[in-house]
Design an enzyme around this catalytic site. Structure first.
Site, PDB file in Angstrom:
ATOM      1  N   ARG A   1      -2.019  -6.024  -8.217  1.00  0.00           N
ATOM      2  CA  ARG A   1      -0.872  -7.046  -8.108  1.00  0.00           C
ATOM      3  C   ARG A   1      -0.879  -8.130  -9.379  1.00  0.00           C
ATOM      4  O   ARG A   1      -0.203  -7.871 -10.207  1.00  0.00           O
ATOM      5  CB  ARG A   1      -1.043  -7.874  -6.516  1.00  0.00           C
TER       6      ARG A   1
ATOM      7  N   SER B   1      -2.547  -7.708   3.157  1.00  0.00           N
ATOM      8  CA  SER B   1      -3.268  -7.430   4.518  1.00  0.00           C
ATOM      9  C   SER B   1      -3.472  -8.969   4.869  1.00  0.00           C
ATOM     10  O   SER B   1      -3.171  -9.193   6.092  1.00  0.00           O
ATOM     11  CB  SER B   1      -4.278  -6.478   4.679  1.00  0.00           C
TER      12      SER B   1
ATOM     13  N   HIS C   1       0.999  -1.191   0.006  1.00  0.00           N
ATOM     14  CA  HIS C   1       0.108  -0.015   0.069  1.00  0.00           C
ATOM     15  C   HIS C   1       0.873   1.258  -0.129  1.00  0.00           C
ATOM     16  O   HIS C   1       0.572   2.293  -0.780  1.00  0.00           O
ATOM     17  CB  HIS C   1      -0.800  -0.040   1.339  1.00  0.00           C
TER      18      HIS C   1
ATOM     19  N   LYS D   1     -14.437  -8.989   4.150  1.00  0.00           N
ATOM     20  CA  LYS D   1     -13.213  -9.318   4.992  1.00  0.00           C
ATOM     21  C   LYS D   1     -13.592  -9.306   6.445  1.00  0.00           C
ATOM     22  O   LYS D   1     -14.133  -8.299   6.916  1.00  0.00           O
ATOM     23  CB  LYS D   1     -11.954  -8.252   4.573  1.00  0.00           C
TER      24      LYS D   1
END
Ligand code: ADP
Length: 163
Positions: free
Chosen positions: A90, A128, A16, A40
């Site tokens: 990504r 994360s 990030h 999440k």
């Protein structure tokens, strides 16, 4: 031009931070917005996530500000009058989600457009969720997160506040 970088940042990672550092070179002001993501499971509270972003970006640039919003990002764009959203990509696996994210938001508000920045190679595997798994088992996260975040992860797990 101003831009918004939304995410769950639970917690902020070096990946990030890389996107943030590169974005401030492209935009006059960057608003990093902590969002809730129902899909999440949350580990850190919004206040803790904001604190970690502030602490790890404080020496970077005065053009960065950090905020929290619990609603739709398109509504936040209207409130701020900023219609450029930064996202990071990504691998191919991110593409599907980010494609949907960009098209859905543009459908909800045609003024909104997304700018996708490709990850830097060294952070292509950093997420994360991986950080949370490693930290939950007492593993080393120092190569994925800044020192301050590493400390917060340890504190949380030691207190038993994190599942
Ligand atoms: P995560 O997917 O790690 O839970 P967020 O939901 O907070 O993170 O992600 C916010 C944005 O940052 C998303 O566009 C996501 O693809 C991007 N991002 C997350 N990690 C990285 C990374 N290592 N490199 C580049 N972009 C990333």
């Amino acid at each position: 031009m101003k831009a918004i970088y939304p995410g769950s940042f639970d917690p902020i990672t070096n990946g990030h931070l890389d996107i943030i550092k590169r974005s401030v070179k492209l935009f006059d002001e960057l608003v990093v917005v902590v969002m809730e993501n129902d899909h999440k499971s949350r580990v850190f509270s919004p206040e803790e996530r904001i604190d970690m972003i502030r602490e790890t970006t404080k020496d970077l640039d005065s053009k960065i500000c950090v905020d929290y919003y619990a609603g739709l990002i398109v509504d936040y764009c209207n409130i701020k009058n900023i219609y450029t959203i930064v996202r990071g990509l990504r691998a191919l696996s991110d593409f599907d989600f980010e494609f949907q994210f960009a098209l859905t938001n543009r459908k909800l508000n045609e003024k909104v457009d997304c700018v996708m920045l490709m990850t830097s190679g060294e952070y292509s595997y950093v997420s994360s969720s991986t950080v949370r798994i490693i930290a939950a088992h007492g593993g080393d996260t120092s190569f994925m997160v800044p020192k301050y975040v590493e400390k917060k992860l340890k504190e949380n797990y030691q207190k038993g506040e994190v599942e």
